[in-house]
Structure formats: C-alpha cells, structure tokens
Motif scaffolding. Structure first.
Motif, PDB file in Angstrom:
ATOM      1  N   THR A 142       3.069  -0.018 -14.538  1.00 50.12           N
ATOM      2  CA  THR A 142       2.738  -1.667 -14.197  1.00 50.12           C
ATOM      3  C   THR A 142       4.268  -2.091 -14.113  1.00 50.12           C
ATOM      4  N   ALA A 143       5.408  -1.934 -14.674  1.00 51.04           N
ATOM      5  CA  ALA A 143       6.799  -2.199 -13.879  1.00 51.04           C
ATOM      6  C   ALA A 143       6.845  -1.971 -12.760  1.00 51.04           C
ATOM      7  N   LEU A 144       6.726  -0.752 -12.161  1.00 50.43           N
ATOM      8  CA  LEU A 144       6.914  -0.363 -11.022  1.00 50.43           C
ATOM      9  C   LEU A 144       6.102  -1.431 -10.017  1.00 50.43           C
ATOM     10  N   LYS A 157      12.823   6.497  -2.120  1.00 50.84           N
ATOM     11  CA  LYS A 157      12.160   7.792  -1.424  1.00 50.84           C
ATOM     12  C   LYS A 157      12.672   9.309  -2.013  1.00 50.84           C
ATOM     13  N   ARG A 158      13.798   9.388  -2.130  1.00 49.77           N
ATOM     14  CA  ARG A 158      14.297  10.741  -2.766  1.00 49.77           C
ATOM     15  C   ARG A 158      14.010  11.032  -4.180  1.00 49.77           C
ATOM     16  N   THR A 159      13.791   9.550  -5.040  1.00 50.57           N
ATOM     17  CA  THR A 159      13.275   9.960  -6.170  1.00 50.57           C
ATOM     18  C   THR A 159      11.759  10.419  -6.378  1.00 50.57           C
ATOM     19  N   TYR A 160      10.840  10.230  -5.256  1.00 51.94           N
ATOM     20  CA  TYR A 160       9.705  10.732  -5.161  1.00 51.94           C
ATOM     21  C   TYR A 160       9.429  11.961  -4.153  1.00 51.94           C
ATOM     22  N   GLY A 161      10.408  12.396  -3.586  1.00 51.11           N
ATOM     23  CA  GLY A 161      10.492  13.599  -2.669  1.00 51.11           C
ATOM     24  C   GLY A 161       9.764  13.549  -1.615  1.00 51.11           C
ATOM     25  N   ILE A 162       9.976  12.261  -0.698  1.00 52.95           N
ATOM     26  CA  ILE A 162       9.144  12.032   0.433  1.00 52.95           C
ATOM     27  C   ILE A 162      10.259  11.680   1.579  1.00 52.95           C
ATOM     28  N   LYS A 163       9.875  11.968   2.678  1.00 57.95           N
ATOM     29  CA  LYS A 163      10.687  11.546   3.591  1.00 57.95           C
ATOM     30  C   LYS A 163      10.634  10.080   4.425  1.00 57.95           C
ATOM     31  N   ASP A 164       9.318   9.828   4.511  1.00 59.09           N
ATOM     32  CA  ASP A 164       9.031   8.328   4.915  1.00 59.09           C
ATOM     33  C   ASP A 164       7.899   7.778   3.970  1.00 59.09           C
ATOM     34  N   SER A 165       8.107   6.407   4.145  1.00 52.18           N
ATOM     35  CA  SER A 165       7.312   5.899   3.391  1.00 52.18           C
ATOM     36  C   SER A 165       5.637   5.619   3.713  1.00 52.18           C
ATOM     37  N   GLY A 166       5.498   5.919   4.790  1.00 55.06           N
ATOM     38  CA  GLY A 166       4.071   5.967   5.495  1.00 55.06           C
ATOM     39  C   GLY A 166       4.161   6.706   6.906  1.00 55.06           C
ATOM     40  N   SER A 167       2.965   6.617   7.659  1.00 51.20           N
ATOM     41  CA  SER A 167       2.921   7.285   9.097  1.00 51.20           C
ATOM     42  C   SER A 167       2.310   6.214   9.807  1.00 51.20           C
ATOM     43  N   LEU A 168       2.405   5.081   9.492  1.00 48.64           N
ATOM     44  CA  LEU A 168       1.626   3.760  10.643  1.00 48.64           C
ATOM     45  C   LEU A 168       2.256   4.089  12.015  1.00 48.64           C
ATOM     46  N   LEU A 169       3.657   4.028  12.052  1.00 49.09           N
ATOM     47  CA  LEU A 169       4.417   4.034  13.342  1.00 49.09           C
ATOM     48  C   LEU A 169       4.969   5.518  13.575  1.00 49.09           C
ATOM     49  N   PRO A 174      -4.420   3.604  -3.920  1.00 45.50           N
ATOM     50  CA  PRO A 174      -4.217   2.335  -3.359  1.00 45.50           C
ATOM     51  C   PRO A 174      -5.558   1.477  -3.426  1.00 45.50           C
ATOM     52  N   ALA A 175      -6.651   1.859  -4.252  1.00 42.15           N
ATOM     53  CA  ALA A 175      -7.778   1.362  -4.304  1.00 42.15           C
ATOM     54  C   ALA A 175      -8.138   0.893  -5.724  1.00 42.15           C
ATOM     55  N   GLY A 176      -6.981   1.174  -6.648  1.00 41.88           N
ATOM     56  CA  GLY A 176      -7.137   1.056  -8.105  1.00 41.88           C
ATOM     57  C   GLY A 176      -7.120  -0.378  -8.314  1.00 41.88           C
ATOM     58  N   GLY A 177      -7.573  -0.567  -9.695  1.00 44.60           N
ATOM     59  CA  GLY A 177      -7.695  -2.220  -9.984  1.00 44.60           C
ATOM     60  C   GLY A 177      -6.187  -2.703 -10.153  1.00 44.60           C
ATOM     61  N   SER A 178      -5.159  -1.932 -10.492  1.00 38.94           N
ATOM     62  CA  SER A 178      -3.863  -2.500 -10.851  1.00 38.94           C
ATOM     63  C   SER A 178      -3.186  -2.781  -9.363  1.00 38.94           C
ATOM     64  N   VAL A 179      -3.679  -1.868  -8.539  1.00 39.69           N
ATOM     65  CA  VAL A 179      -2.951  -2.130  -7.044  1.00 39.69           C
ATOM     66  C   VAL A 179      -3.749  -3.157  -6.497  1.00 39.69           C
ATOM     67  N   TYR A 215       0.787  -1.160   0.096  1.00 36.65           N
ATOM     68  CA  TYR A 215       0.000  -0.106   0.116  1.00 36.65           C
ATOM     69  C   TYR A 215       1.044   1.233  -0.155  1.00 36.65           C
ATOM     70  N   GLU A 216       1.981   1.268   0.942  1.00 40.49           N
ATOM     71  CA  GLU A 216       2.940   2.331   0.842  1.00 40.49           C
ATOM     72  C   GLU A 216       3.535   2.653  -0.189  1.00 40.49           C
ATOM     73  N   PHE A 217       3.850   1.462  -0.888  1.00 41.26           N
ATOM     74  CA  PHE A 217       4.659   1.393  -2.212  1.00 41.26           C
ATOM     75  C   PHE A 217       3.848   2.010  -3.398  1.00 41.26           C
ATOM     76  N   ALA A 218       2.820   1.433  -3.419  1.00 36.00           N
ATOM     77  CA  ALA A 218       1.960   2.248  -4.541  1.00 36.00           C
ATOM     78  C   ALA A 218       1.364   3.707  -4.329  1.00 36.00           C
ATOM     79  N   LYS A 219       1.381   3.897  -3.030  1.00 33.70           N
ATOM     80  CA  LYS A 219       0.777   5.321  -2.912  1.00 33.70           C
ATOM     81  C   LYS A 219       2.089   6.273  -3.138  1.00 33.70           C
TER      82      LYS A 219
END
Length: 267
Positions: free
Chosen positions: A106-108, A226-238, A49-54, A39-43
């Motif tokens: 789709t490759a990703l 994460k640097r490629t997508y400009g984010i600090k964390d993959s998620g916020s669950l923890l 995260p609710a799309g058909g391919s995901v 879920y974190e990767f797809a987002k």
C-alpha cells in the motif's frame, strides 16, 4: 529502428498537436497518460491492475488530474489535505484487507499515485498558466528535457568514459550528463532570447540547469526501480520505446520541481 521511428513520430505528433490545442483536449490526453502510467506502475510491483487497491490508486490519480481551472471552480481541498487523505485511504486498505495487502504494497501504491498523479497534473498546470503563456512554459521545459536527453546520449557516445552510476544505469556517463546540462542551458538561453520580457537570462540558466539535473535524476529513478523488479521497460504501449513511464520519467519529476520551487516566474 523503423518501428521505433514510426512510433516516435506518431506519438510525438499526437502529443504536440494536442499540446498546441491546449484546454480540455490536452488535459484529457495527460489524464489518460497518467492512468496508463499508474497501471504500468501497479503491474510492475506485482499488483493486479484491476484489484481494489489499484482501483483506489486510479481514483487518486484522477483526483490529482481534476481540471479545476477548466471547470472554473476552486479545489475543495488544499494539496496537503488531499495528500493526507490519500495516505489515510491506503493505510485503511491494510486494515480492510486484513493485511492481505500489507503496508509495503500500500505504501508503494501511495507513492505511485502521488509520483505519477502530481507529475502529470503539473504538466497541465504549466499549459494553463495564468499569465496566458502556458505554451511557452510547457515548450521551454519539454525542450530543455529533450535537449538534455539528446545531449547526454550523443556526448556520452562520443566522449563518455567515466560511468555516472553503473549500479543503476551502466550506459550513462559523467561526460554525457555534463553535455546534457550544457545543452539544456543553451536551449533555455535561446528561449530567453526569443522572449526576454517573459524570461530573464539569469532565470533561464537556473531553469535549464535544474531541468537537466532533475530530469536526469528522474531517469535514474525509473532505472533504479525497474532494476529492482528485473524489468527492461515499464510497459509496451509504445513499440520500440516501452511504456508511458519510460518516456515520461523525466517529465513527471521536472514539472513539479520547477513549480514547487517557483522557478517559473509567473508564481
């Protein structure tokens, strides 16, 4: 810091408790972690995260996590057959969506399902080792990973000067990386002292070295995308720690690596 400590203790207690229990409980936890990781990767890559391919990706992760050994049956497909069919599914998605989801996306998703599903499935394989010592092998690898992380951090803070890979992770140092390797090998050596009948000293050194090097590379892989997508964390669950992938980036590289290269001696 307080929030980070509370989260770390609670999550660690849950994980270690279910790891000690093993069986269905631990496998269920790993499956949930794998699904959240995907879920974190797809987002992160910009997919709904609710799309058909995901959803197809979630199904693929579940296939990787299917507990055939706990069910007492053999897998209907070989690993190679399963991966090829998964690849074919994602290739077909580009056709079915008339290129609305092109080959790059789709490759990703294919890579994400393989990377995450395989990583967590090999953690389950370690815990249910056929020699009956799954807890030993699981703790060996986890302790080496944690020791490498801690060694790299503290040695880097104390003596680190030469940057390891500043374009990807500016805080990591060569000295820290070497410190992490030494600590991991020392931990593996202790495991060999405790159970010399299971683990020879020579193999322990190899496992400690491989765990530290591959684990640190796994951490850099996470930092790179994460640097490629400009984010600090993959998620916020923890809270204070990020997401599942932030915490398990080394695990899902190390566990498949040591099994595929047959470094664990029960193979």
């Amino acid at each position: 810091m307080k929030q980070r400590l509370i989260t770390g203790v609670a999550a660690g207690a849950l994980f270690l408790g279910l790891c000690l229990l093993g069986g269905w409980w631990f496998h269920l936890l790993l499956t949930i972690m794998a699904l959240i990781g995907f879920y974190e990767f797809a987002k992160m890559i910009g997919c709904s995260p609710a799309g058909g391919s995901v959803i197809a990706g979630y199904a693929a992760v579940l296939c990787f996590m299917m507990p055939w050994d706990l069910l007492g049956v053999s897998a209907p497909l070989s690993w190679q057959q399963g991966v090829w069919l998964l690849m074919l599914l994602f290739l077909f998605i580009t056709v079915f969506t008339k290129n609305k989801l092109d080959i790059r996306i789709t490759a990703l998703l294919f890579i994400g399902a393989l990377y995450i599903g395989t990583g967590f499935s090999y953690m389950a394989v370690s815990r249910s080792a056929p020699d009956g010592h799954g807890l030993f092998w699981t703790f060996l690898l986890l302790c080496c990973i944690w020791g490498s992380d801690a060694g790299a951090y503290f040695v880097g803070r104390a003596w680190g000067k030469a940057k390891l890979w500043p374009a990807i992770s500016p805080n990591k140092t060569v000295e820290g990386a070497v410190g992490g390797v030494i600590i991991a090998m020392a931990i593996a050596f202790v495991f060999a002292l405790i159970s010399p009948d299971l683990l020879t000293f020579g193999r322990a050194m190899i496992i400690g070295l491989a765990t530290a090097v591959v684990g640190q590379l796994g951490d850099l892989v996470q930092s790179a995308y994460k640097r490629t997508y400009g984010i600090k964390d993959s998620g916020s669950l923890l809270p204070g720690h990020g997401g599942i992938l932030d915490r398990c980036d080394s695990w899902i590289i190390v566990f498949p690596f040591v099994h595929i290269l047959m470094l664990i001696p029960y193979h």
